[in-house]
Design a protein around this motif. Structure first.
Motif, short mmCIF file in Angstrom:
data_model
loop_
_atom_site.label_atom_id
_atom_site.label_comp_id
_atom_site.label_asym_id
_atom_site.label_seq_id
_atom_site.Cartn_x
_atom_site.Cartn_y
_atom_site.Cartn_z
N MET A 36 2.86 -5.67 3.74
CA MET A 36 3.41 -3.86 3.78
C MET A 36 2.07 -3.16 3.57
O MET A 36 2.75 -1.75 4.16
N ALA B 292 8.44 -10.49 0.12
CA ALA B 292 8.83 -9.11 0.03
C ALA B 292 9.51 -8.05 0.84
O ALA B 292 9.64 -6.82 0.63
N ALA B 293 7.99 -7.90 1.43
CA ALA B 293 7.89 -6.69 2.31
C ALA B 293 8.59 -5.73 3.72
O ALA B 293 9.74 -4.46 3.49
N GLY C 46 2.13 -1.32 -1.29
CA GLY C 46 3.43 -0.78 -0.89
C GLY C 46 3.58 -0.97 0.32
O GLY C 46 2.45 -0.78 0.77
N THR C 47 4.19 -0.31 0.57
CA THR C 47 5.30 0.02 1.56
C THR C 47 5.03 1.93 2.19
O THR C 47 5.02 2.58 3.16
N TRP D 282 4.59 -10.73 -2.47
CA TRP D 282 4.95 -8.88 -1.98
C TRP D 282 4.58 -9.65 -0.46
O TRP D 282 5.51 -8.63 0.39
N PHE E 118 11.75 -4.61 0.64
CA PHE E 118 11.30 -3.99 0.01
C PHE E 118 11.26 -2.26 -0.31
O PHE E 118 11.97 -1.74 -1.24
N ASP E 119 11.98 -1.55 0.66
CA ASP E 119 12.58 -0.67 0.09
C ASP E 119 14.11 -0.14 0.25
O ASP E 119 14.50 1.20 -0.05
N HIS F 204 11.66 2.68 -4.28
CA HIS F 204 10.65 1.90 -3.39
C HIS F 204 10.48 2.40 -2.35
O HIS F 204 9.76 3.70 -1.94
#
Length: 218
Positions: A81, A15-16, A57-58, A12, A19-20, A25
């Motif tokens: 994140m 992936a940050a 998450g973000t 993760w 991610f959006d 997301h």
């Protein structure tokens, strides 16, 4: 093989940056953002309350929570994140506190929150039922759990685990509404399941897998 938590955190973290880019997301499209805003307002009590976003998450949902006047704390295992969540709320002029930590055992005091909000996280946890018990302890009397989860289409027979060792997670690939509700029900006074698959605006388009929210009051 050992606990896959470190590999999951690394996944993760990596992936940050992108991610959006997923509609649900980043909530960049007005219709998607409005759809989640309506849901979040329906799940949270009226008036300003203390909300813990476990696995934030973000920070997209945390931003919606803060915009409605609630006091929000976010926790996520992935430092990148958390950094993006802090930056997102700062850019929006919204107040929020974010910490790096295990969403399944958040580094916050018991009895500190009115609502615990968790979206698409519980399936990644090595001990999800233990996490549920920990989350209940974080709530004040009369508090609420809001668990937005699903059973992902990609998790069918023969699917590859998203990180090495993830195939040993109890709810790898997601968890069905009835199974999650059965785990939550002994811990709470009231519970309802809210289907979400049919609300295409939430996801940026139609989906054909199981998505839902379990909303439970102590």
């Amino acid at each position: 093989m050992g606990d896959p938590s470190r590999a999951i955190a690394d996944y993760w973290d990596a992936a940050a940056p992108g991610f959006d880019d997923e509609p649900d997301h980043g909530l960049r499209a007005a219709g998607t953002r409005e759809a989640w805003g309506r849901r979040v307002r329906g799940w949270l009590p009226a008036g300003a309350v203390d909300v813990l976003d476990a696995g934030c998450g973000t920070g997209s949902l945390a931003e919606l929570v803060a915009a409605d006047g609630h006091r929000v704390t976010g926790v996520d295992l992935a430092p990148r994140m958390v950094a993006r969540a802090r930056a997102k709320l700062a850019a929006a002029g919204a107040a929020g506190r974010f910490v790096v930590g295990d969403a399944g055992a958040p580094p916050v005091r018991d009895g500190s929150f009115d609502v615990l909000l968790c979206r698409h996280v519980i399936w990644t946890l090595p001990a999800p039922e233990r996490a549920l018990r920990a989350w209940v302890r974080l709530l004040r009397p009369g508090g609420r759990l809001v668990l937005v989860e699903g059973r992902w289409r990609e998790a069918g027979a023969g699917a590859q685990p998203y990180v090495a060792g993830a195939e040993r997670l109890p709810w790898n690939g997601g968890v069905g509404a009835e199974e999650l509700a059965a785990a939550v029900r002994p811990l709470v006074a009231e519970l309802r399941i809210e289907p979400l698959s049919g609300d295409a605006a939430l996801w940026g388009g139609p989906v054909d897998d199981e998505r839902y929210a379990v909303v439970a009051d102590l």
